[in-house]
Each structure stands twice: as structure tokens, then as C-alpha cells.
Design a protein around this motif. Structure first.
Motif, short mmCIF file in Angstrom:
data_model
loop_
_atom_site.label_atom_id
_atom_site.label_comp_id
_atom_site.label_asym_id
_atom_site.label_seq_id
_atom_site.Cartn_x
_atom_site.Cartn_y
_atom_site.Cartn_z
N VAL A 32 0.84 -1.20 0.00
CA VAL A 32 0.00 0.00 0.00
C VAL A 32 0.87 1.25 0.00
CG1 VAL A 32 -1.65 1.33 1.37
CG2 VAL A 32 -2.01 -1.11 1.01
N GLU A 33 1.92 1.26 0.81
CA GLU A 33 2.83 2.41 0.86
C GLU A 33 3.51 2.62 -0.49
OE1 GLU A 33 3.47 4.83 3.07
OE2 GLU A 33 1.89 4.02 4.35
N ALA A 34 3.94 1.54 -1.14
CA ALA A 34 4.58 1.66 -2.46
C ALA A 34 3.59 2.19 -3.49
CB ALA A 34 5.12 0.30 -2.89
N GLU A 35 2.36 1.71 -3.45
CA GLU A 35 1.33 2.18 -4.39
C GLU A 35 1.04 3.66 -4.15
OE1 GLU A 35 -1.46 1.65 -7.49
OE2 GLU A 35 -0.01 0.22 -6.71
N LEU A 36 0.95 4.06 -2.90
CA LEU A 36 0.70 5.46 -2.57
C LEU A 36 1.85 6.34 -3.04
CD1 LEU A 36 -0.96 7.67 -1.21
CD2 LEU A 36 0.17 7.08 0.93
N GLN A 37 3.06 5.89 -2.83
CA GLN A 37 4.23 6.65 -3.26
C GLN A 37 4.22 6.85 -4.78
OE1 GLN A 37 6.33 8.14 -1.24
NE2 GLN A 37 7.50 9.01 -2.92
N THR A 38 3.91 5.80 -5.51
CA THR A 38 3.82 5.89 -6.97
C THR A 38 2.73 6.87 -7.39
OG1 THR A 38 4.60 3.62 -7.19
CG2 THR A 38 3.44 4.56 -9.08
N TYR A 43 1.52 12.69 -9.49
CA TYR A 43 0.85 13.98 -9.41
C TYR A 43 1.71 15.05 -8.75
CZ TYR A 43 -3.47 11.71 -10.82
OH TYR A 43 -4.42 11.03 -11.52
N ALA A 44 2.99 14.80 -8.60
CA ALA A 44 3.87 15.74 -7.90
C ALA A 44 3.96 17.09 -8.58
CB ALA A 44 5.27 15.13 -7.76
N GLU A 45 3.83 17.13 -9.90
CA GLU A 45 3.98 18.39 -10.63
C GLU A 45 2.66 19.14 -10.80
OE1 GLU A 45 6.99 19.52 -11.33
OE2 GLU A 45 7.74 17.70 -10.38
N ALA A 54 -1.64 20.11 -6.04
CA ALA A 54 -3.03 19.71 -6.24
C ALA A 54 -3.36 18.44 -5.45
CB ALA A 54 -3.31 19.49 -7.71
N VAL A 55 -2.39 17.55 -5.27
CA VAL A 55 -2.60 16.30 -4.55
C VAL A 55 -1.60 16.23 -3.42
CG1 VAL A 55 -2.63 13.78 -4.73
CG2 VAL A 55 -3.41 15.16 -6.66
N VAL A 56 -2.11 16.10 -2.21
CA VAL A 56 -1.25 15.98 -1.03
C VAL A 56 -1.71 14.79 -0.19
CG1 VAL A 56 -0.66 18.44 -0.92
CG2 VAL A 56 -2.63 17.59 0.33
N ARG A 57 -0.78 14.27 0.57
CA ARG A 57 -1.11 13.15 1.46
C ARG A 57 -1.62 13.72 2.78
NH1 ARG A 57 2.55 7.93 3.05
NH2 ARG A 57 0.99 6.99 4.43
N ASN A 58 -2.75 13.24 3.20
CA ASN A 58 -3.35 13.69 4.45
C ASN A 58 -3.39 12.51 5.41
OD1 ASN A 58 -4.71 14.98 6.44
ND2 ASN A 58 -6.70 14.98 5.42
#
Length: 59
Positions: A32-38, A43-45, A54-58
């Protein structure tokens, strides 16, 4: 006659079963962590008009 464990809520309680469950949980957590990181990297840019991401981890 074998001991019936079908009525136990979490199945048989033995060290091997506990070890396997912990290992499975750890593998799922890593996946799950690897999938989230990918996902986050893809969407980092992306930015909102005000420059914020636009997309951040909450959480």
C-alpha cells in the motif's frame, strides 16, 4: 480426531499462524505504501492556480 477451530473468531491460536498473519500484514502495508508513493509521484507536478500542490497526502 483433529481439533476443530472453525468456531474460533480468528482461527487457530498458534505461534506459526501469528507469525504468518504479521508477515502478511507487513507485506500488505508495504504494498500500500509503495502504491501510494507511486500515485503521489505521478501527481507531484500538478499545481493549483495559487501554486499549491493539487494532490497531497493527508495522514
Amino acid at each position: 480426531m483433529a481439533h476443530d477451530t472453525t468456531d474460533l473468531p480468528n482461527g487457530p491460536e498458534d505461534p506459526l499462524t501469528d507469525l504468518l498473519r504479521r508477515g502478511a500484514r507487513d507485506l500488505i502495508e508495504q504494498a500500500v505504501e509503495a502504491e501510494l508513493q507511486t500515485f503521489m509521484e505521478s501527481y507531484a507536478e500538478d499545481r493549483l492556480p495559487d501554486g499549491r500542490r493539487a494532490v497531497v497526502r493527508n495522514g
